[in-house]
Each structure stands twice: as C-alpha cells, then as structure tokens.
Design a protein around this motif. Structure first.
Motif: not given
Ligand code: HEM
Length: 145
Positions: A104-133
C-alpha cells in the motif's frame, strides 16, 4: 419466428453494447484535455519516471526495466482511461505486477509522485483528482500480487 426474435434480440444487444462503448470511449474527453492530451500525458509520465528513480520507497522495484516501453505503455494507458483516442497495448495489470508484492505504501508513493508530476505540469486539482479516481480502480490488480 423464433429465429427472427433471436436475431432482433441479438441486434438490440449489439446496439446497446456499441452505444455503451461509444459513450465510454468518446463521450467525455474533458479529463484527457485537462491533462494536455497525449503530449501532455507523455510529459507527465516522463517527469514521473525521474521522480520514481529518486524515490527510495519504489526505485528498487523499477531497476532494470525497459524505460521506453514503460513510458509508452503508461502514457497510452493514462490517455485511454482519461477518455483520449489511445489504445493501451501493454500487459494486463495483474500480469505486470505479478510477484512484485507491491505494498500500500508503495502504491501511495507512486500516486504521490504522480500528483507532484501533474502539479509540475500545471494540471488542475480537479483533473488530478479525476485521474486518481480512475487509477484507484486498478489498485486491486496492482498491489499484493
Ligand atoms: C497507479 C498505479 C500504477 C499503474 C497505473 C501502473 C501501471 C503500469 C504500466 C502501464 C506498466 C507497463 C506495462 C507494460 O509494459 O506491459 C507498468 C509496469 C511496471 N510497474 Fe506499474 N503501475 C502502478 C503502480 C506500480 C507500483 C506502485 C509499482 C512498484 C512500486 C509498480 C511497478 C512496476 C514495474 C517494476 C513495472 C515494469 C515491469 C516490467 O517491465 O517488467 N507499478 N505499470
């Protein structure tokens, strides 16, 4: 008469299946647009790869992988599940992650890095959450395999 009824039932089933496939595939591409289409997704996945290598919680698992193949396949997968015009041609999630015992920790770690990569690329929070869902739906096929 029975044959006609069966043929009609089959035609109705096919029509329904086609309608569902159409609405899933091309119905809503707003998430795909929000991620910057395929080129935007490819950039996010590239940045994710750099982040994975720097993250001690998950980097060891990725040692020696075919980076180009991983990049292409993850980009296509995210493109497809976000409603874009791509077809994922990589292996099934259960097969890929078989024997890795992803925690679980590793799954969450990858998700966390994906969020940061999306932040870096100016993806909106709502789009980030939709993809994570949508990615969370893959969780049972990826962890504890
Ligand atoms: C949201 C979570 C995840 C998704 C959507 C995902 C998706 C993918 C995809 C699409 C591939 C490429 C498949 C192919 O080339 O046929 C892949 C490969 C791989 N994944 Fe995951 N993955 C996730 C989480 C993880 C985690 C948490 C780990 C380990 C910490 C992991 C380890 C790997 C490794 C090592 C490969 C390369 C396997 C190989 O080429 O033999 N994945 N993943």
């Amino acid at each position: 008469m029975i044959i006609v009824a069966r043929t009609l039932a089959l035609a109705a089933t096919l029509a329904l299946a086609t309608a569902c496939a159409t609405s899933n595939r091309s119905g809503d591409s707003t998430l795909y647009q929000g991620l910057g289409e395929r080129s935007g997704i490819a950039k996010i996945v590239e940045d994710l790869l750099y982040r994975i290598v720097e993250d001690d919680r998950i980097a060891p698992q990725f040692k020696g992988i075919d980076v180009v193949q991983f990049h292409t396949n993850l980009t296509d997968q995210i493109c497809e599940i976000s409603g874009g015009p791509c077809t994922y041609t990589g292996r099934a999630m259960t097969e890929v992650h078989e024997g890795m015992n992803v925690t679980e920790t590793q799954f969450n770690a990858l998700a966390e890095q994906l969020i940061l990569a999306m932040e870096e690329n100016q993806v909106s929070t709502s789009a980030q959450n939709r993809l994570l869902g949508r990615l969370v739906e893959l969780h049972p096929d990826i962890t504890h395999r």
